[in-house]
Design a protein around this motif. Structure first.
Motif, PDB file in Angstrom:
ATOM      1  N   VAL A 288      -0.827   0.913  -5.480  1.00 26.97           N
ATOM      2  CA  VAL A 288       0.428   1.254  -5.054  1.00 26.97           C
ATOM      3  C   VAL A 288      -0.249   0.033  -4.065  1.00 26.97           C
ATOM      4  O   VAL A 288      -1.144   0.163  -2.463  1.00 26.97           O
ATOM      5  CB  VAL A 288       0.537   2.389  -4.490  1.00 26.97           C
ATOM      6  CG1 VAL A 288       1.656   1.948  -2.926  1.00 26.97           C
ATOM      7  CG2 VAL A 288       0.909   3.087  -5.559  1.00 26.97           C
ATOM      8  N   GLN A 289       0.396  -0.765  -3.086  1.00 30.70           N
ATOM      9  CA  GLN A 289       0.419  -2.046  -1.927  1.00 30.70           C
ATOM     10  C   GLN A 289       0.962  -1.297  -1.093  1.00 30.70           C
ATOM     11  O   GLN A 289       0.693  -2.480  -0.207  1.00 30.70           O
ATOM     12  CB  GLN A 289       0.231  -3.002  -2.544  1.00 30.70           C
ATOM     13  CG  GLN A 289      -0.435  -3.482  -3.969  1.00 30.70           C
ATOM     14  CD  GLN A 289       0.383  -5.382  -4.115  1.00 30.70           C
ATOM     15  OE1 GLN A 289       0.711  -5.166  -4.228  1.00 30.70           O
ATOM     16  NE2 GLN A 289      -1.242  -6.147  -3.969  1.00 30.70           N
ATOM     17  N   GLY A 290       2.285  -0.810  -0.844  1.00 25.85           N
ATOM     18  CA  GLY A 290       3.204  -0.481   0.480  1.00 25.85           C
ATOM     19  C   GLY A 290       3.955  -0.208  -0.295  1.00 25.85           C
ATOM     20  O   GLY A 290       4.986   0.165  -1.607  1.00 25.85           O
ATOM     21  N   VAL A 291       5.587  -0.469   0.442  1.00 23.43           N
ATOM     22  CA  VAL A 291       6.671  -0.487   0.797  1.00 23.43           C
ATOM     23  C   VAL A 291       7.740  -1.535   0.430  1.00 23.43           C
ATOM     24  O   VAL A 291       6.574  -2.020   1.424  1.00 23.43           O
ATOM     25  CB  VAL A 291       7.868   0.715   0.953  1.00 23.43           C
ATOM     26  CG1 VAL A 291       7.154   1.865   0.211  1.00 23.43           C
ATOM     27  CG2 VAL A 291       7.374   0.664   2.529  1.00 23.43           C
ATOM     28  N   VAL A 292       8.303  -1.882   0.323  1.00 24.07           N
ATOM     29  CA  VAL A 292       9.145  -3.326   0.534  1.00 24.07           C
ATOM     30  C   VAL A 292      10.552  -2.578   1.580  1.00 24.07           C
ATOM     31  O   VAL A 292      11.926  -1.037   0.271  1.00 24.07           O
ATOM     32  CB  VAL A 292      10.295  -3.933  -0.368  1.00 24.07           C
ATOM     33  CG1 VAL A 292      11.269  -4.642   0.299  1.00 24.07           C
ATOM     34  CG2 VAL A 292       9.011  -4.760  -0.596  1.00 24.07           C
ATOM     35  N   LEU A 293      11.531  -2.260   2.029  1.00 27.55           N
ATOM     36  CA  LEU A 293      12.755  -1.846   2.940  1.00 27.55           C
ATOM     37  C   LEU A 293      13.791  -2.638   2.722  1.00 27.55           C
ATOM     38  O   LEU A 293      13.802  -3.435   2.281  1.00 27.55           O
ATOM     39  CB  LEU A 293      12.061  -1.993   4.440  1.00 27.55           C
ATOM     40  CG  LEU A 293      10.622  -1.638   5.727  1.00 27.55           C
ATOM     41  CD1 LEU A 293      10.937  -1.366   6.836  1.00 27.55           C
ATOM     42  CD2 LEU A 293      10.577   0.261   4.873  1.00 27.55           C
ATOM     43  N   GLN A 294      14.603  -1.337   2.623  1.00 28.83           N
ATOM     44  CA  GLN A 294      16.219  -2.204   2.235  1.00 28.83           C
ATOM     45  C   GLN A 294      16.467  -3.378   2.971  1.00 28.83           C
ATOM     46  O   GLN A 294      17.081  -4.637   2.844  1.00 28.83           O
ATOM     47  CB  GLN A 294      17.530  -1.372   2.613  1.00 28.83           C
ATOM     48  CG  GLN A 294      16.969  -0.076   1.407  1.00 28.83           C
ATOM     49  CD  GLN A 294      18.293   1.011   1.272  1.00 28.83           C
ATOM     50  OE1 GLN A 294      19.375   0.565   2.330  1.00 28.83           O
ATOM     51  NE2 GLN A 294      18.832   1.792   0.153  1.00 28.83           N
ATOM     52  N   ASP A 295      16.082  -4.189   4.046  1.00 28.14           N
ATOM     53  CA  ASP A 295      16.495  -5.336   5.091  1.00 28.14           C
ATOM     54  C   ASP A 295      14.953  -5.979   4.511  1.00 28.14           C
ATOM     55  O   ASP A 295      15.121  -7.222   5.093  1.00 28.14           O
ATOM     56  CB  ASP A 295      16.019  -5.049   6.368  1.00 28.14           C
ATOM     57  CG  ASP A 295      15.043  -4.414   7.188  1.00 28.14           C
ATOM     58  OD1 ASP A 295      13.420  -4.273   6.317  1.00 28.14           O
ATOM     59  OD2 ASP A 295      14.875  -3.858   7.939  1.00 28.14           O
ATOM     60  N   GLY A 296      14.359  -6.073   3.927  1.00 27.80           N
ATOM     61  CA  GLY A 296      13.604  -6.875   3.297  1.00 27.80           C
ATOM     62  C   GLY A 296      12.618  -7.170   3.725  1.00 27.80           C
ATOM     63  O   GLY A 296      11.436  -7.781   3.087  1.00 27.80           O
ATOM     64  N   SER A 297      12.181  -6.042   4.586  1.00 31.38           N
ATOM     65  CA  SER A 297      11.109  -5.390   5.318  1.00 31.38           C
ATOM     66  C   SER A 297       9.762  -5.527   4.318  1.00 31.38           C
ATOM     67  O   SER A 297      10.362  -4.703   3.830  1.00 31.38           O
ATOM     68  CB  SER A 297      10.655  -5.361   6.849  1.00 31.38           C
ATOM     69  OG  SER A 297      11.388  -5.906   7.553  1.00 31.38           O
ATOM     70  N   GLU A 298       8.255  -6.014   4.408  1.00 34.87           N
ATOM     71  CA  GLU A 298       7.801  -5.613   3.416  1.00 34.87           C
ATOM     72  C   GLU A 298       6.589  -4.833   4.805  1.00 34.87           C
ATOM     73  O   GLU A 298       6.206  -5.098   5.788  1.00 34.87           O
ATOM     74  CB  GLU A 298       6.832  -6.433   2.552  1.00 34.87           C
ATOM     75  CG  GLU A 298       7.696  -6.913   1.987  1.00 34.87           C
ATOM     76  CD  GLU A 298       6.585  -7.694   0.764  1.00 34.87           C
ATOM     77  OE1 GLU A 298       5.437  -8.181   0.952  1.00 34.87           O
ATOM     78  OE2 GLU A 298       7.384  -9.158   0.353  1.00 34.87           O
ATOM     79  N   VAL A 299       5.894  -3.995   3.810  1.00 36.09           N
ATOM     80  CA  VAL A 299       4.895  -2.586   5.058  1.00 36.09           C
ATOM     81  C   VAL A 299       3.829  -2.588   4.261  1.00 36.09           C
ATOM     82  O   VAL A 299       4.034  -2.095   2.966  1.00 36.09           O
ATOM     83  CB  VAL A 299       5.103  -1.410   5.099  1.00 36.09           C
ATOM     84  CG1 VAL A 299       4.314  -0.851   6.303  1.00 36.09           C
ATOM     85  CG2 VAL A 299       6.674  -1.575   6.086  1.00 36.09           C
ATOM     86  N   ARG A 300       2.289  -3.123   4.101  1.00 35.99           N
ATOM     87  CA  ARG A 300       1.207  -3.195   3.343  1.00 35.99           C
ATOM     88  C   ARG A 300       0.559  -2.000   3.595  1.00 35.99           C
ATOM     89  O   ARG A 300       0.246  -1.303   4.998  1.00 35.99           O
ATOM     90  CB  ARG A 300       0.270  -4.017   3.542  1.00 35.99           C
ATOM     91  CG  ARG A 300       0.870  -5.673   3.075  1.00 35.99           C
ATOM     92  CD  ARG A 300       1.221  -5.990   1.486  1.00 35.99           C
ATOM     93  NE  ARG A 300       1.866  -6.484   0.974  1.00 35.99           N
ATOM     94  CZ  ARG A 300       1.760  -7.010   0.107  1.00 35.99           C
ATOM     95  NH1 ARG A 300       1.274  -5.933  -0.913  1.00 35.99           N
ATOM     96  NH2 ARG A 300       2.929  -8.548  -0.904  1.00 35.99           N
ATOM     97  N   SER A 301       0.351  -1.428   2.631  1.00 31.54           N
ATOM     98  CA  SER A 301      -0.191   0.059   2.225  1.00 31.54           C
ATOM     99  C   SER A 301      -1.146   0.695   1.405  1.00 31.54           C
ATOM    100  O   SER A 301      -0.378   0.125   0.152  1.00 31.54           O
ATOM    101  CB  SER A 301       0.891   1.770   3.190  1.00 31.54           C
ATOM    102  OG  SER A 301      -0.317   1.899   3.556  1.00 31.54           O
ATOM    103  N   LYS A 302      -2.388   1.315   1.422  1.00 26.78           N
ATOM    104  CA  LYS A 302      -3.065   1.365   0.343  1.00 26.78           C
ATOM    105  C   LYS A 302      -2.507   3.204  -0.279  1.00 26.78           C
ATOM    106  O   LYS A 302      -3.195   3.296  -1.388  1.00 26.78           O
ATOM    107  CB  LYS A 302      -4.092   1.277   0.689  1.00 26.78           C
ATOM    108  CG  LYS A 302      -5.009   0.339   0.592  1.00 26.78           C
ATOM    109  CD  LYS A 302      -6.286   0.402   0.768  1.00 26.78           C
ATOM    110  CE  LYS A 302      -7.693  -1.047   1.784  1.00 26.78           C
ATOM    111  NZ  LYS A 302      -8.173  -1.024   1.662  1.00 26.78           N
TER     112      LYS A 302
END
Length: 591
Positions: A288-302
C-alpha cells in the motif's frame, strides 16, 4: 493513516485518536459533511436534533473513556432508570388502565411489576439476572482478547500450535468462571432465545420483552439458534460502571464522535470531512502506498486503515488484481441482511400511553426515558413479524423500539417538543413482487408503524411535526452500512471471530494486502497483514504494529509497566506475532 469513513465511524475515530497519541501522524478522511459514520447528530427538521442512526450508548469499551479523556473533551451521558417499558393492548378491561411492564435497577420493584403477569416469574427473575450477569462477567474479557487461532491448531506446524496456545488462555479463564454450569451457559449462546427463556419464565410479556434484545438489529427470529448471544451483548454493555446500562448522549450520538475527534485533534490528528476516498494505491510489489480521493488528490501513506465495510474496502477501494479470487468471493458472500428501518420523528408533545397516562403538565414521566417496546406482548408476534420479512414483505405488525432521548436531554428539541427514535423491524432490503423502496413504499410502511403506535398512545399521529424514514437501502446509501445492516453480533461469538465469519486469506488477522487493515463493525472479521502489519485490537491490549523502512515492524503498546520494557521481556513482544528479538522491534510507550 487514511480512513475512508463508510460505517460506524466512531471505530475509526478511536483508532485515529490512539494512533496520534502514540506519535503516529494520522489523517482521517470522511465522505459525509458530518464526522462519525452512524454515530451522528443531524438537524433534519429545523429545531429538532436527531441521533439519526445509532441512538443509545453502552458497548464502547470502558478503557476508551479513560485513555481518550472523553469527559474532558465534552462527553456527557444520561443514564436511564427505569430502562424498559412494555405497554399492553388489552381489550375488555372496562375503565381499567391496561397493564404494562416497567423494568429498572430496583429488583424489588421489578418483581412487583412481573408479578402482575406471574408470581412464579417474579421469584425467578433475580436468579435469571444473576445467571446472565455471571455469563457476561466471563465473556467480557474475551472481547479484548485475540480470537482463538483454530487454523493454527488444525494445520499449523508444531511451533505455530504452541504459539497459538496463548489464545486459549482467556477462553479457559471464562470456563473457570462459569464452572459446572458451563453446559447451561453454552445453551444460552447457541440455542434459540425462546428455548432459554421458556426454561426460566412462563409469562409472555416478560419473555417477549427480554427476547427483543436477542433479535434487535438482526434478521433473526426468537426461534433462531444463537439468538441468545445477541441478548448477551446487551447484558455485557455498561455506562459509568453500571453493568448492562444503556444511556443517551447529551447532544445526541454525534457528541460522542465529536468528543473522540476532539481527543484525536488535540494530539495533532487531522480530520477532513467531505473527502471521500476513491481507491487505495498499491505499488507494483503489492504494498500500500496511500489513497486517492474522489477529487483526484493523492495522499501518500505506508499504512491505510479502512473503517469502511469489508465489502467496500476490498471490492471497491482495493485493486482486485492483488486479491485472491477465493478471498474476493468469500467477502462478496458475507451476510448483510438487515431487518431495520429507522424512523426519526419530531413531535409537539409526549406520547400519551393508555397503559401509563401523561402527567397533567405534560412533563416526562419515568417510562418516557425507557426503551419502549410495542407489539412485544408475545414472542409469537416477533416471530410472525420475522416471517413476513422472509416472504419479502415489511412486517404487518412490526416490532418497534421507541425512545425519547429529549425526555432526559431537552437540548434536542424546542420547548415542549420532543424527538422520537423508532427502531423498527422487520423490513427486507429487497421487496417481493419486484417492488422497490420508493417514496410511496417508505411512507406506506411508516404509516403502518404510526398506526401501531396510535393504538398504544392515541393522539400520537396528530402530534407529528415531521419524520425521516431510513429503510435498509437508505441506511446503506447514507451511512455505507452494507445491506443497511446495523448489527453484526448474531454471528460474532468471541471464540468464532476467526471462524466462519472470517474469510480464507485472513488467517491470524491477515489480509492479502500489505499494510492495510479493515476496522469492521463489532470486529466480525478482523483483518490484517503479517509481516508488516497494521493491527488494531481493543484498547486494553497491545494494539498495533506499523511497518517501518526497516525489515521489522514497530510494536505499539498502550500501557506497559517499566518492568516489562526491558529487552527480552514480554513487554517487547509483538501482538500477535509474539516475536521477542529486540533488533527487529522498537517498543513505543507514549501513553
Amino acid at each position: 493513516m487514511t480512513r475512508p469513513s463508510k460505517e460506524k465511524g466512531h471505530n475509526g475515530l478511536v483508532a485515529a485518536a490512539y494512533l496520534q497519541r502514540l506519535g503516529v501522524n494520522t489523517a482521517v478522511f470522511e465522505r459525509r459533511p458530518v464526522i462519525g459514520g452512524a454515530a451522528v447528530t443531524e438537524e433534519i427538521i429545523p429545531g429538532f436534533k436527531f441521533s439519526r442512526a445509532s441512538y443509545l450508548l453502552s458497548l464502547l469499551r470502558p478503557q476508551i473513556y479513560i485513555d481518550l479523556e472523553l469527559k474532558k473533551h465534552g462527553l456527557r451521558l444520561h443514564l436511564r432508570n427505569p430502562y424498559s417499558f412494555t405497554p399492553m393492548l388489552e381489550e375488555g378491561t372496562g375503565n381499567k388502565v391496561p397493564r404494562s411492564l416497567l423494568l429498572g435497577t430496583d429488583m424489588a420493584e421489578n418483581q412487583k411489576q412481573i408479578a402482575q403477569f406471574s408470581r412464579r416469574d417474579a421469584q425467578a427473575f433475580p436468579k435469571y439476572e444473576a445467571f446472565m450477569n455471571r455469563l457476561a462477567l466471563a465473556i467480557d474479557p474475551l472481547l479484548d482478547a485475540a480470537p482463538v487461532d483454530a487454523e493454527a491448531f488444525q494445520r499449523g506446524s508444531l511451533l505455530q500450535r504452541l504459539k497459538s496456545l496463548s489464545t486459549l488462555k482467556p477462553l479457559l479463564q471464562a470456563g473457570r468462571v462459569l464452572g459446572a454450569q458451563l453446559p447451561q451457559y453454552y445453551q444460552v449462546l447457541t440455542a434459540p432465545i425462546t428455548k432459554v427463556l421458556d426454561q426460566w419464565f412462563e409469562s409472555e410479556p416478560l419473555k417477549a420483552t427480554l427476547a427483543t434484545d436477542a433479535v434487535i438489529g438482526a434478521m433473526t427470529s426468537p426461534h433462531t439458534p444463537g439468538s441468545g448471544y445477541v441478548l448477551l451483548h446487551h447484558v455485557m454493555g455498561g455506562l459509568e460502571g453500571m453493568q448492562g446500562a444503556w444511556g443517551y448522549v447529551q447532544g445526541g450520538m454525534g457528541a460522542l464522535s465529536d468528543a473522540i475527534t476532539s481527543s484525536a485533534t488535540a494530539h495533532g490528528a487531522s480530520v477532513f470531512t467531505e473527502k471521500a476516498v476513491a481507491k487505495v494505491q498499491v505499488s507494483s510489489e503489492g504494498r500500500v502506498q496511500g489513497v486517492v480521493l474522489q477529487d483526484g488528490s493523492e495522499v501518500r501513506s505506508k499504512v491505510v486503515l479502512s473503517n469502511a465495510s469489508p465489502q467496500v474496502t476490498f471490492l471497491k477501494l482495493t485493486p482486485q488484481e492483488w486479491l485472491p479470487e477465493e478471498f474476493v468471493d468469500r467477502i462478496s458472500r458475507l451476510d448483510t441482511q438487515s431487518p431495520v428501518t429507522k424512523i426519526n420523528v419530531a413531535v409537539d408533545r409526549l406520547p400519551d400511553f393508555l397503559a401509563a397516562p401523561n402527567a397533567p403538565g405534560g412533563q416526562p414521566l419515568p417510562h418516557h426515558q425507557c426503551s419502549i417496546h410495542l407489539n412485544c406482548e408475545d414472542t409469537l408476534l416477533l416471530h410472525r413479524a420475522f416471517e413476513d420479512a422472509m416472504d419479502g414483505l415489511p412486517s404487518h405488525r412490526p416490532m418497534i423500539e421507541l425512545c425519547i432521548p429529549s425526555s432526559l436531554d431537552p437540548t434536542l428539541a424546542p420547548p415542549g417538543c420532543h424527538v422520537v427514535s423508532l427502531f423498527t423491524q422487520y423490513t427486507p432490503y429487497t421487496l417481493a413482487g419486484g417492488k422497490v423502496w420508493d417514496e410511496q413504499e417508505r411512507n406506506a410502511y411508516a404509516d403502518k408503524v404510526f398506526d401501531c403506535i396510535e393504538a398504544y398512545a392515541p393522539g400520537f399521529k396528530g402530534s407529528v411535526v415531521g419524520r425521516d424514514i431510513l429503510t435498509p437501502p437508505d441506511l446503506e446509501r447514507i451511512f455505507g452500512l452494507p445491506g443497511g445492516k446495523t448489527c453484526w453480533k448474531e454471528k460474532n461469538l468471541p471464540w468464532r471471530r476467526g471462524g466462519e465469519e472470517t474469510c480464507k486469506g485472513t488467517k491470524d488477522h491477515n489480509t492479502p494486502m500489505s499494510t492495510t487493515v479493515a476496522l469492521p463493525p463489532a470486529e466480525h472479521i478482523p483483518l490484517c497483514h503479517d509481516p508488516g502489519p497494521a493491527l488494531l485490537r481493543p484498547p486494553r491490549a497491545p494494539v498495533l504494529q506499523l511497518p517501518l523502512s526497516s525489515p521489522g515492524p514497530v510494536s505499539l503498546w498502550q500501557r506497559c509497566p517499566p518492568w516489562r520494557r526491558r529487552h527480552g521481556s514480554r513487554g517487547t513482544q509483538c501482538s500477535p506475532c509474539r516475536l521477542q528479538r529486540p533488533q527487529e522491534h522498537v517498543t513505543l510507550n507514549r501513553l
